[in-house]
Design an enzyme around this catalytic site. Structure first.
Site: not given
Ligand code: NDP
Length: 273
Positions: A186, A43, A236, A226-227, A104, A224, A232, A73, A48
């Site tokens: 998350l 995604d 996930n 992200k890490s 979006h 979806i 991780r 998007k 982005y």
């Molecule tokens: P998430 O809920 O996926 O959380 C990501 C955060 O959690 C990062 O800081 C990551 O750190 C941490 N993390 C990930 N896996 C772990 C784990 N196993 N243990 C501990 N910490 C973890 O948030 P996002 O906002 O990134 O949402 C995910 C996706 O949703 C985005 O990438 C995007 O594709 C989509 N999105 C869409 C939006 C929209 O407007 N349509 C808005 C926001 C998001 P680290 O990277 O250091 O592991």
């Protein structure tokens, strides 16, 4: 990996990988890590600024195109020129077609999302997109779109995690045949530290992230996470093998706090340009 069938009959891997806030220079490596871990659903978004990195990772991986599901998007500031913006995204991704293209944000103050949707309907009919959908659409935005469009969105991608579930919106989407896609699943990490989730994780010898993702999967959400960290990313992905009891699911559902992390779609008006 479990797949969901969208309202036009195509399937999507339920657990995908998001790349919001992955810097452009890191995106190829990060998406390669995700593909290596087993994800087949990525995604991204024009906003982005990392579609090219996603495209480079796809090209390098050599995975059959039909085995991948790629979402991007339409940027808010491009709602008046959706066809052109779509072609720019498709080229950056180095793809002949995109699997899912989303508006979006509704940006109601622009009054352009219905016009953008009509352009997306044409792209869909021309087989450049396998499914079209929306993101951050609230009840009133869905109502307005459905009043004046031919195609019901396949997906609504919106903020959804244990502490902010938008249960009414999710129910409305399901009633309309629109798949619920959970972003920030998350809680951007903030939903991983509470006692309830930690206790369930300990019971299963799993991580708290795996527990939260298993809760989403049990609810039927597309999800979806992200890490940027390979360990991780793998952790996930393995959440798909975790099954929670009904009591555990209820304990996580009880964590709703009503606190949104992202912008309010009713008023958000940024252009993303
Ligand atoms: P998430 O809920 O996926 O959380 C990501 C955060 O959690 C990062 O800081 C990551 O750190 C941490 N993390 C990930 N896996 C772990 C784990 N196993 N243990 C501990 N910490 C973890 O948030 P996002 O906002 O990134 O949402 C995910 C996706 O949703 C985005 O990438 C995007 O594709 C989509 N999105 C869409 C939006 C929209 O407007 N349509 C808005 C926001 C998001 P680290 O990277 O250091 O592991």
């Amino acid at each position: 990996m479990s797949e969901l069938t969208l309202n036009n009959g195509i399937t999507v891997p339920q657990l995908g990988f998001g790349v919001f806030q992955v810097p452009p220079e890191d995106t190829q490596r990060t998406v390669e890590d995700a593909l290596e871990a087993g994800y087949r659903h990525i995604d991204t978004a024009a906003a982005y600024r990392n579609e090219a990195g996603v495209g480079a990772a796809i090209a390098a991986a050599g995975i059959a195109r039909q085995d991948l599901f790629i979402t991007t998007k339409l940027r808010n500031g491009d709602q008046g020129r959706a066809q052109e913006a779509f072609q720019n995204s498709r080229k950056a991704l180095r793809l002949d077609y995109v699997d899912l293209y989303l508006i979006h944000w509704p940006v109601p103050s622009q009054g352009l999302f219905v016009q953008a949707w009509k352009e997306m309907e044409r792209l869909y009919e021309n087989n450049q997109i396998r499914a079209i959908g929306v993101s951050n659409f609230l009840r009133e935005h869905l109502d307005e779109l459905l009043k004046s469009s031919e195609i019901v969105p396949a997906v609504n991608q919106f903020e959804l995690h244990p502490s902010y579930q938008q249960a009414d919106l999710a129910a409305k989407c399901r009633d309309l045949g629109i798949a619920v896609e959970a972003y920030s699943p998350l809680g951007q990490g903030a939903d991983l530290n509470g006692n309830a989730v930690t206790a369930i994780a300990n019971t299963h010898n799993a991580s708290t992230a795996q527990v939260v993702l298993a809760w989403h999967l049990a609810a039927g959400n597309i999800v979806i996470p992200k890490s940027s960290q390979a360990s991780r990313i793998r952790e996930n992905f393995a959440a798909s093998t975790l099954t929670l009891s009904d009591e555990e699911i209820s304990a996580i559902t009880a964590l709703e706090s009503g606190a949104r992390l992202g912008s309010d779609p009713a008023v958000a008006s940024f252009t993303q340009l």
